[in-house]
Scaffold this motif. Structure first.
Motif, short mmCIF file in Angstrom:
data_model
loop_
_atom_site.label_atom_id
_atom_site.label_comp_id
_atom_site.label_asym_id
_atom_site.label_seq_id
_atom_site.Cartn_x
_atom_site.Cartn_y
_atom_site.Cartn_z
N ALA A 80 0.84 -1.21 0.00
CA ALA A 80 0.00 0.00 0.00
C ALA A 80 0.87 1.25 0.00
O ALA A 80 0.60 2.21 -0.74
CB ALA A 80 -0.93 -0.01 1.20
N HIS A 81 1.92 1.25 0.80
CA HIS A 81 2.82 2.39 0.87
C HIS A 81 3.51 2.62 -0.48
O HIS A 81 3.58 3.76 -0.96
CB HIS A 81 3.87 2.17 1.97
CG HIS A 81 4.94 3.21 2.01
ND1 HIS A 81 4.68 4.53 2.31
CD2 HIS A 81 6.27 3.13 1.78
CE1 HIS A 81 5.81 5.21 2.27
NE2 HIS A 81 6.79 4.39 1.95
N THR A 82 3.98 1.58 -1.10
CA THR A 82 4.66 1.70 -2.39
C THR A 82 3.70 2.22 -3.46
O THR A 82 4.07 3.06 -4.28
CB THR A 82 5.27 0.35 -2.81
OG1 THR A 82 6.13 -0.11 -1.77
CG2 THR A 82 6.08 0.49 -4.08
N ALA A 83 2.47 1.72 -3.43
CA ALA A 83 1.48 2.19 -4.41
C ALA A 83 1.19 3.67 -4.23
O ALA A 83 1.02 4.41 -5.20
CB ALA A 83 0.19 1.37 -4.28
N GLN A 84 1.14 4.13 -2.98
CA GLN A 84 0.88 5.54 -2.71
C GLN A 84 2.08 6.43 -3.05
O GLN A 84 1.91 7.60 -3.37
CB GLN A 84 0.53 5.75 -1.24
CG GLN A 84 -0.81 5.21 -0.84
CD GLN A 84 -1.06 5.36 0.66
OE1 GLN A 84 -0.16 5.73 1.41
NE2 GLN A 84 -2.27 5.08 1.07
N GLY A 85 3.27 5.87 -2.97
CA GLY A 85 4.48 6.67 -3.17
C GLY A 85 4.52 7.39 -4.49
O GLY A 85 4.97 8.54 -4.57
N GLU A 86 4.02 6.76 -5.53
CA GLU A 86 4.04 7.39 -6.84
C GLU A 86 3.09 8.58 -6.93
O GLU A 86 3.22 9.40 -7.84
CB GLU A 86 3.75 6.36 -7.92
CG GLU A 86 4.89 5.37 -8.07
CD GLU A 86 4.76 4.48 -9.30
OE1 GLU A 86 3.93 4.78 -10.18
OE2 GLU A 86 5.50 3.49 -9.37
N ASP A 87 2.15 8.69 -6.00
CA ASP A 87 1.23 9.83 -5.99
C ASP A 87 1.97 11.15 -5.73
O ASP A 87 1.45 12.23 -6.04
CB ASP A 87 0.16 9.66 -4.91
CG ASP A 87 -0.78 8.51 -5.18
OD1 ASP A 87 -0.78 7.98 -6.31
OD2 ASP A 87 -1.52 8.12 -4.25
N MET A 88 3.17 11.07 -5.17
CA MET A 88 3.90 12.28 -4.82
C MET A 88 4.49 12.96 -6.05
O MET A 88 4.67 14.19 -6.06
CB MET A 88 5.02 11.92 -3.82
CG MET A 88 5.55 13.10 -3.04
SD MET A 88 4.28 13.82 -2.01
CE MET A 88 4.24 15.46 -2.68
N ILE A 89 4.77 12.22 -7.09
CA ILE A 89 5.43 12.80 -8.27
C ILE A 89 4.57 13.88 -8.94
O ILE A 89 5.07 14.99 -9.17
CB ILE A 89 5.86 11.69 -9.25
CG1 ILE A 89 6.97 10.87 -8.61
CG2 ILE A 89 6.31 12.29 -10.58
CD1 ILE A 89 7.38 9.64 -9.38
N PRO A 90 3.29 13.64 -9.25
CA PRO A 90 2.51 14.73 -9.86
C PRO A 90 2.38 15.96 -8.97
O PRO A 90 2.39 17.09 -9.47
CB PRO A 90 1.14 14.11 -10.13
CG PRO A 90 1.27 12.66 -9.93
CD PRO A 90 2.52 12.41 -9.16
N TRP A 91 2.28 15.76 -7.66
CA TRP A 91 2.19 16.91 -6.76
C TRP A 91 3.49 17.71 -6.76
O TRP A 91 3.47 18.95 -6.72
CB TRP A 91 1.84 16.46 -5.35
CG TRP A 91 0.41 16.10 -5.20
CD1 TRP A 91 -0.11 14.84 -5.03
CD2 TRP A 91 -0.71 16.99 -5.21
NE1 TRP A 91 -1.48 14.91 -4.94
CE2 TRP A 91 -1.88 16.22 -5.04
CE3 TRP A 91 -0.84 18.37 -5.35
CZ2 TRP A 91 -3.15 16.78 -5.01
CZ3 TRP A 91 -2.11 18.93 -5.31
CH2 TRP A 91 -3.24 18.14 -5.14
#
Length: 185
Positions: A80-91
């Motif tokens: 779950a953490h790894t899947a969420q990590g990529e959300d930081m790039i667009p921000w």
């Protein structure tokens, strides 16, 4: 393939702290620069450079996290953490875009100040009273207000995302791995 280790430690756990500190710091700085012209004049370039560095560090943290995920036992919290990590790039990209827009406004303001500081006789005669008093045009004020709104919105979203990702990472590492009571050593 790159070995994401430093002195035997996973690089992810080292660089992720720069993202956790850097995102809210950049977000706050962007709001200040968008709202305060004097700060914008001085800090637009370091802020833009810092944002670009933060973007690189964010990419590095995500890639190092993927590398680390392949080297720890599978667990739902880690996935779950790894899947969420990529959300930081667009921000982070959005933060850099806001920083670039603030930089552009600062450059335009600088050029207008420079052009207005040594007007020729023809320019001084045709200048409006508002320009002669050093007031900003309504268009520039509107742009600055829009930049404040963008900085607040993107900054809040980026900060919330980094908090959410960090919380899931903390749970993945620490949940169930410590005692509620002191071990009495």
């Amino acid at each position: 393939m790159i070995d994401y280790q430093v002195a035997g430690l996973p690089l992810h756990v080292l660089v992720v702290h720069a993202v956790v500190v850097g995102v809210p710091l950049l977000a706050t700085t962007l709001v200040v620069l968008a709202a305060w012209p004097a700060a914008r004049r001085v800090l637009w370039l370091p802020t833009l450079i810092g944002g670009l560095v933060l973007l690189g560090v964010t990419f590095l943290a995500v890639e190092a996290g993927k590398w680390l995920e392949e080297r720890v036992p599978p667990a739902p919290l880690i996935e779950a953490h790894t899947a969420q990590g990529e959300d930081m790039i667009p921000w982070t990209i959005a933060l850099v875009v806001v920083a670039a827009l603030i930089a552009a406004l600062s450059i335009v303001e600088h050029r207008q100040r420079r052009a207005g500081s040594d007007p020729g006789p023809d320019v001084a005669a045709t200048r409006s009273p508002a320009a002669a008093e050093g007031r900003r045009s309504p268009a520039r004020v509107a742009i600055a207000v829009l930049l404040v709104v963008a900085a607040v919105g993107v900054g809040a979203g980026a900060t919330w995302t980094v908090i959410r990702i960090g919380e899931s990472g903390s749970r993945a590492v620490w949940e169930g791995s410590f005692s509620e009571e002191p071990l009495g050593r």
